[in-house]
Design a protein around this motif. Structure first.
Motif, PDB file in Angstrom:
ATOM      1  N   ASN A  62       0.857  -1.206   0.000  1.00 50.16           N
ATOM      2  CA  ASN A  62       0.000   0.000   0.000  1.00 50.16           C
ATOM      3  C   ASN A  62       0.883   1.243   0.000  1.00 50.16           C
ATOM      4  O   ASN A  62       2.081   1.191  -0.010  1.00 50.16           O
ATOM      5  CB  ASN A  62      -0.959  -0.033   1.179  1.00 50.16           C
ATOM      6  CG  ASN A  62      -0.265   0.325   2.466  1.00 50.16           C
ATOM      7  OD1 ASN A  62       0.921   0.587   2.480  1.00 50.16           O
ATOM      8  ND2 ASN A  62      -1.036   0.332   3.528  1.00 50.16           N
ATOM      9  N   ASN A  67       3.421  -0.404   5.825  1.00 52.63           N
ATOM     10  CA  ASN A  67       2.315  -1.365   5.816  1.00 52.63           C
ATOM     11  C   ASN A  67       2.422  -2.288   4.624  1.00 52.63           C
ATOM     12  O   ASN A  67       1.492  -2.412   3.852  1.00 52.63           O
ATOM     13  CB  ASN A  67       0.997  -0.597   5.716  1.00 52.63           C
ATOM     14  CG  ASN A  67       0.441  -0.352   7.092  1.00 52.63           C
ATOM     15  OD1 ASN A  67       0.784  -1.066   8.027  1.00 52.63           O
ATOM     16  ND2 ASN A  67      -0.373   0.634   7.218  1.00 52.63           N
ATOM     17  N   ASP A 114      -6.826   4.095   0.796  1.00 51.71           N
ATOM     18  CA  ASP A 114      -6.511   5.350   1.497  1.00 51.71           C
ATOM     19  C   ASP A 114      -6.335   6.509   0.531  1.00 51.71           C
ATOM     20  O   ASP A 114      -5.216   6.867   0.187  1.00 51.71           O
ATOM     21  CB  ASP A 114      -5.211   5.175   2.295  1.00 51.71           C
ATOM     22  CG  ASP A 114      -5.367   4.202   3.409  1.00 51.71           C
ATOM     23  OD1 ASP A 114      -4.911   3.050   3.240  1.00 51.71           O
ATOM     24  OD2 ASP A 114      -5.975   4.560   4.433  1.00 51.71           O
ATOM     25  N   ARG A 172       1.387  11.378  12.846  1.00 53.83           N
ATOM     26  CA  ARG A 172       0.073  11.397  12.190  1.00 53.83           C
ATOM     27  C   ARG A 172      -0.653  12.725  12.407  1.00 53.83           C
ATOM     28  O   ARG A 172      -1.754  12.913  11.894  1.00 53.83           O
ATOM     29  CB  ARG A 172      -0.757  10.200  12.671  1.00 53.83           C
ATOM     30  CG  ARG A 172      -0.033   8.888  12.476  1.00 53.83           C
ATOM     31  CD  ARG A 172      -0.920   7.691  12.423  1.00 53.83           C
ATOM     32  NE  ARG A 172      -1.609   7.602  11.126  1.00 53.83           N
ATOM     33  CZ  ARG A 172      -2.228   6.503  10.704  1.00 53.83           C
ATOM     34  NH1 ARG A 172      -2.269   5.420  11.476  1.00 53.83           N
ATOM     35  NH2 ARG A 172      -2.835   6.471   9.531  1.00 53.83           N
ATOM     36  N   LYS A 211     -11.924   8.080  11.093  1.00 59.13           N
ATOM     37  CA  LYS A 211     -10.870   7.356  11.822  1.00 59.13           C
ATOM     38  C   LYS A 211      -9.998   8.325  12.595  1.00 59.13           C
ATOM     39  O   LYS A 211     -10.033   9.538  12.295  1.00 59.13           O
ATOM     40  CB  LYS A 211     -10.031   6.523  10.829  1.00 59.13           C
ATOM     41  CG  LYS A 211      -9.115   7.338   9.927  1.00 59.13           C
ATOM     42  CD  LYS A 211      -8.415   6.446   8.916  1.00 59.13           C
ATOM     43  CE  LYS A 211      -7.376   7.228   8.142  1.00 59.13           C
ATOM     44  NZ  LYS A 211      -6.692   6.424   7.119  1.00 59.13           N
ATOM     45  N   HIS A 212      -9.190   7.844  13.583  1.00 52.86           N
ATOM     46  CA  HIS A 212      -9.200   6.496  14.126  1.00 52.86           C
ATOM     47  C   HIS A 212      -9.964   6.590  15.429  1.00 52.86           C
ATOM     48  O   HIS A 212      -9.631   7.438  16.266  1.00 52.86           O
ATOM     49  CB  HIS A 212      -7.782   6.035  14.353  1.00 52.86           C
ATOM     50  CG  HIS A 212      -6.953   6.076  13.108  1.00 52.86           C
ATOM     51  ND1 HIS A 212      -6.335   7.239  12.647  1.00 52.86           N
ATOM     52  CD2 HIS A 212      -6.653   5.137  12.207  1.00 52.86           C
ATOM     53  CE1 HIS A 212      -5.681   6.962  11.524  1.00 52.86           C
ATOM     54  NE2 HIS A 212      -5.848   5.715  11.230  1.00 52.86           N
ATOM     55  N   MET A 255     -13.489   3.611  11.385  1.00 53.53           N
ATOM     56  CA  MET A 255     -12.357   2.709  11.608  1.00 53.53           C
ATOM     57  C   MET A 255     -11.898   2.829  13.054  1.00 53.53           C
ATOM     58  O   MET A 255     -11.774   3.943  13.579  1.00 53.53           O
ATOM     59  CB  MET A 255     -11.186   3.071  10.684  1.00 53.53           C
ATOM     60  CG  MET A 255     -10.000   2.128  10.832  1.00 53.53           C
ATOM     61  SD  MET A 255      -8.569   2.618   9.847  1.00 53.53           S
ATOM     62  CE  MET A 255      -9.202   2.377   8.222  1.00 53.53           C
ATOM     63  N   PHE A 258      -5.317   1.624  16.679  1.00 50.29           N
ATOM     64  CA  PHE A 258      -4.287   0.777  17.275  1.00 50.29           C
ATOM     65  C   PHE A 258      -4.145   1.034  18.764  1.00 50.29           C
ATOM     66  O   PHE A 258      -3.651   0.202  19.501  1.00 50.29           O
ATOM     67  CB  PHE A 258      -2.931   1.072  16.613  1.00 50.29           C
ATOM     68  CG  PHE A 258      -2.823   0.643  15.190  1.00 50.29           C
ATOM     69  CD1 PHE A 258      -2.663   1.568  14.166  1.00 50.29           C
ATOM     70  CD2 PHE A 258      -2.880  -0.702  14.846  1.00 50.29           C
ATOM     71  CE1 PHE A 258      -2.558   1.179  12.850  1.00 50.29           C
ATOM     72  CE2 PHE A 258      -2.771  -1.112  13.527  1.00 50.29           C
ATOM     73  CZ  PHE A 258      -2.609  -0.166  12.524  1.00 50.29           C
ATOM     74  N   ASP A 290      -8.413  -1.343  12.274  1.00 51.11           N
ATOM     75  CA  ASP A 290      -7.269  -0.840  11.530  1.00 51.11           C
ATOM     76  C   ASP A 290      -6.462  -2.057  11.088  1.00 51.11           C
ATOM     77  O   ASP A 290      -6.749  -3.195  11.451  1.00 51.11           O
ATOM     78  CB  ASP A 290      -6.450   0.132  12.397  1.00 51.11           C
ATOM     79  CG  ASP A 290      -5.631   1.076  11.544  1.00 51.11           C
ATOM     80  OD1 ASP A 290      -5.316   2.183  12.005  1.00 51.11           O
ATOM     81  OD2 ASP A 290      -5.318   0.713  10.388  1.00 51.11           O
ATOM     82  N   GLU A 497       2.008   7.894   9.241  1.00 47.82           N
ATOM     83  CA  GLU A 497       2.011   6.727  10.115  1.00 47.82           C
ATOM     84  C   GLU A 497       3.420   6.260  10.445  1.00 47.82           C
ATOM     85  O   GLU A 497       4.282   6.233   9.573  1.00 47.82           O
ATOM     86  CB  GLU A 497       1.244   5.579   9.493  1.00 47.82           C
ATOM     87  CG  GLU A 497       1.166   4.401  10.458  1.00 47.82           C
ATOM     88  CD  GLU A 497       0.330   3.267   9.969  1.00 47.82           C
ATOM     89  OE1 GLU A 497      -0.306   3.415   8.915  1.00 47.82           O
ATOM     90  OE2 GLU A 497       0.310   2.230  10.657  1.00 47.82           O
TER      91      GLU A 497
HETATM   92  C1  GLC Z   1      -2.941   1.870   8.407  1.00 50.27           C
HETATM   93  C2  GLC Z   1      -3.497   3.115   9.023  1.00 50.27           C
HETATM   94  C3  GLC Z   1      -4.900   3.439   8.590  1.00 50.27           C
HETATM   95  C4  GLC Z   1      -5.092   3.039   7.139  1.00 50.27           C
HETATM   96  C5  GLC Z   1      -4.985   1.525   7.076  1.00 50.27           C
HETATM   97  C6  GLC Z   1      -5.147   1.006   5.642  1.00 50.27           C
HETATM   98  O1  GLC Z   1      -2.325   1.091   9.380  1.00 50.27           O
HETATM   99  O2  GLC Z   1      -3.445   3.198  10.444  1.00 50.27           O
HETATM  100  O3  GLC Z   1      -5.095   4.850   8.799  1.00 50.27           O
HETATM  101  O4  GLC Z   1      -6.353   3.468   6.672  1.00 50.27           O
HETATM  102  O5  GLC Z   1      -3.761   1.059   7.597  1.00 50.27           O
HETATM  103  O6  GLC Z   1      -4.049   1.367   4.887  1.00 50.27           O
END
Ligand code: GLC
Length: 733
Positions: A62, A67, A114, A172, A211-212, A255, A258, A290, A497
């Motif tokens: 992503n 992530n 996102d 963030r 979110k969050h 959403m 964490f 999340d 993030e």
């Molecule tokens: C991430 C973020 C969240 C995002 C999600 C999908 O960990 O905390 O804000 O929308 O993953 O990418």
């Protein structure tokens, strides 16, 4: 119970009227009542089909390097949702076709991503947008983001992010709308209206995701993902209002987060997820976790294994599990063991199906396929991007009218790591923004100052490191120029993030470059591109002018050049405080009064922050009249009109935002020293006077919330505050 009886009646009436003619199951008939369609579909679904609706799979990497998702698992036609990173609408349609034709019931997939501040047209980061005080432009940016996203195969964005943030060490802070709860609420409404339009079933609209949820920005020490000690008073006073506003505005999804909310993590918190969100506010959409935050309950020490994590998260009120497959792997057992009731499964799936039906996915599961040139970066999109970027930029300092750049400067030294940057200038969560589409600052300056000034460019230094070899060329460029414009800033992954920083100061090499350029003895103009407030206590002393340009996105070049030339008259005002130093954090405008206001401050730095929430200069001047009140005493059920006239006494047209604050000096629960309750931005032409009006509704604007979420309005003195004026009035029974 009544609702169910009503549904049965509706169903019976419907069946006698039309069922015999259609032969298709009710859930496929768009004319049937939604709840009846859902009832019918639930009655046909197996447990496996239900549970797969509650899982979101992902595909590929992503946008956020922190992530890295696994490659998409075998895409079963039964999946409920896909976190979709391709920009190819045809691929989406192919996957959707599998779900519609190769599964028993043909339940459409919802595709999410996102798109935080734009999709291919990248707008300024949300923190920047919130300094524009232009909710119309924010809404327009979300409309454009929705169009580009929808045409790329998406039904849903994980935006807006509503974390009110006061610790800029937390990366963030870049993704939210600043330190104020009311402002965040207003931007939430604008974003939801932009994304969802008036009907989610329309083309080019996408479901929003608040979110969050909730209290994530209090991650201890600004370290992302950490424990957050959230008092019930802070929860209700600061963090709940934007989410409540978003739910009332019709946000389709939420959403979780964490963070561990004072011992009960956000993704397993029945109080926030069910008692408040569903029971008190009546949210009828669904909550997604999340990324892996269900599984993370094990790390957080509230679940002994993934199975218990799944049970706790699901029973707390998280309906969809993002990418860690906990629900798919363990809910069947948990149902079989009687630990998760079937009624809870049905209610969760009902919520997901309701959003899919609102989106019209059963009737229109596919998106239009149009060529990229008709999908992205349309001229009107770029115009909107430049407008929002320029209105987001904040002129913090402008000694001796150093700015705007006029004919007094025949040559300009253009120095720094941001000048030719096309990656970091987009900020974190740049969606599908591409560096090749970014107009760099240098390109913007070349266009703006062609035939007006000679540009002498030098890199000077990198964002960080120890290599000072570029200083010599930079000083040479400065010496042969009339003014020195230095573009400093942060790399995109220093915020966003997992972008926690122990200091909000720029790396020493960047500050040293500015000191070196002082030797040229020319006006020093500092242009800062960051995803957070910066520590400027040293640079503020040596720069003649400072503009916070944030991370402006695709149209950075034109926006920055327009601010420098005066084509754009700066109108941004800070939505977040700039501390003197990192050590002064937390410091924000709406703090409570100290027991000894003159004492207790840090001995080694000035008491006040360097720049306050609401600070921002213009190239023109605005004169505020005295605040006029329609009364000095009203009853609780009466309204009070506060008015102020603002005159543009300068020679340039400009847009001025009036921030209306209230202060309640005495209450049974202490109140912040001032609280933003309304704002309005208007164009005021040179020499013109414009009235700004705030109609105070005491219950809405003067009440406070207690730690149980109950509102209280007390009689007594209050103040309305605008600019540097503070006018008293009284509320009586
Ligand atoms: C991430 C973020 C969240 C995002 C999600 C999908 O960990 O905390 O804000 O929308 O993953 O990418």
């Amino acid at each position: 119970m009544k609702r169910r009886i009503l549904v049965v009646i509706l169903l019976a009436a419907y069946q006698t009227s039309t069922f015999s003619q259609t032969k298709q199951p009710i859930y496929k008939d768009k004319n049937a009542p939604v709840e009846a369609r859902i009832d019918n579909l639930l009655s046909l679904m197996t447990l496996d089909e239900k549970i797969k609706q509650m899982n979101q799979w992902t595909y590929g990497k992503n946008a956020n390097p922190n992530n890295i998702g696994d490659q998409m698992r075998a895409v079963s036609p039964l999946i409920g949702s896909l976190l979709y990173r391709s920009t190819n609408p045809e691929y989406r349609n192919q996957i959707q076709k599998k779900a519609m034709t190769e599964s028993r019931l043909g339940i459409p997939i919802i595709f999410g991503f996102d798109a935080i501040h734009g999709y291919r047209t990248v707008f300024p980061i949300p923190l920047a947008q919130s300094c524009s005080w232009n909710t119309d432009l924010v809404k327009e940016s979300c409309e454009i983001s929705a169009k580009e996203s929808w045409l790329s195969g998406l039904d849903w964005t994980f935006s807006p992010m509503l974390d009110v943030a006061r610790d800029a060490r937390w990366g963030r802070v870049a993704e939210g709308y600043g330190e104020d709860s009311y402002a965040t609420s207003q931007y939430a409404i604008a974003a939801i209206e932009g994304y969802q339009g008036t009907n989610l079933a329309n083309k080019y609209t996408i479901a929003a995701c608040l979110k969050h949820y909730i209290g994530y920005s209090l991650s201890e020490g600004g370290r992302d993902y950490h424990y957050s000690d959230v008092s019930m008073q802070t929860l209700w006073e600061t963090f709940m209002p934007p989410f409540e506003a978003g739910i009332k505005a019709g946000a389709a999804t939420v959403m979780s987060g964490f963070n561990d909310i004072t011992g009960v993590p956000a993704s397993a918190n029945h109080y926030t997820l069910t008692e408040v969100l569903k029971n008190k506010w009546g949210h009828d959409g669904f909550v997604i976790s999340d990324w892996g935050s269900v599984r993370n309950l094990v790390e957080q020490g509230v679940a002994k294994d993934k199975k218990e994590a799944g049970m706790k998260s699901f029973l707390a009120g998280v309906e969809m599990d993002m990418v860690d497959n906990v629900y798919v792997d363990y809910l069947p057992e948990l149902v079989a063991e009687g630990k998760v009731p079937m009624t809870a499964i049905d209610e969760a799936v009902r919520r997901i199906l309701r959003v899919k039906m609102k989106l019209g996915l059963f009737e229109n599961p596919y998106v239009d396929v149009v060529p990229e040139e008709k999908r992205y970066l349309l001229p009107e999109y770029l115009k909107a991007a430049e407008e929002l970027a320029s209105e987001s930029m904040v002129l913090l300092k402008n000694e001796k009218e150093t700015l705007p750049i006029t004919s007094k400067y025949k040559s300009l030294a253009i120095i720094g790591p941001m000048v030719k940057d096309s990656i970091n200038i987009m900020g974190s969560w740049e969606g599908k923004g591409q560096p090749k589409n970014v107009e760099t600052i240098y390109e913007g300056l070349e266009k703006e100052f062609k035939d007006k000034a000679t540009l002498n460019y030098a890199l000077g230094c990198d964002f960080d490191g120890e290599d000072r070899n570029g200083f010599k060329d930079a000083l040479e460029a400065a010496r042969k120029s009339d003014a020195v414009i230095i573009f400093l800033g942060e790399k995109k992954h220093w915020s966003g993030e997992n972008g926690s920083r122990s200091t909000i100061a720029l790396p020493k090499i960047q500050e040293d470059l500015v000191v070196e350029l002082l030797k040229a003895k020319k006006p020093i103009i500092l242009m800062l591109s960051s995803g957070r407030p910066l520590e400027l206590i040293r640079l503020n002393k040596i720069a003649d002018a400072i503009v916070e340009i944030w991370q402006p996105g695709t149209m950075a070049g034109s926006a920055v050049a327009g601010i420098l030339s005066g084509r754009h008259n700066p109108s941004g005002k800070l939505s977040i405080t700039f501390p003197q130093t990192t050590g002064q954090i937390p410091i924000y405008y709406n703090m409570r009064q100290s027991a000894r206001p003159k004492l207790g401050h840090y001995q080694d730095i000035p008491r006040d922050p360097l720049y306050w929430f609401g600070d921002g200069l213009s190239y023109t001047t605005y004169d505020y009249s005295d605040i006029k009140l329609s009364a000095t005493q009203i009853k609780k059920n009466e309204h009070l009109i506060a008015e102020v006239d603002v005159t543009n006494s300068g020679n340039r047209d400009g847009k001025e935002t009036v921030l209306w604050f209230i202060n309640d000096p005495v209450a049974n629960i202490s109140r912040p020293m001032k609280e933003l309750q309304f704002f309005e931005k208007k164009l005021i032409k040179s020499g013109e006077k414009v009235a700004y009006r705030f109609e105070i509704d005491p219950m809405r604007d003067l009440s406070y919330v207690d730690s149980f979420g109950n509102n209280h309005l007390e009689t007594g003195d209050y103040f309305v505050i605008v600019n540097d004026q503070k006018v008293k009035f009284e509320i009586v029974d």
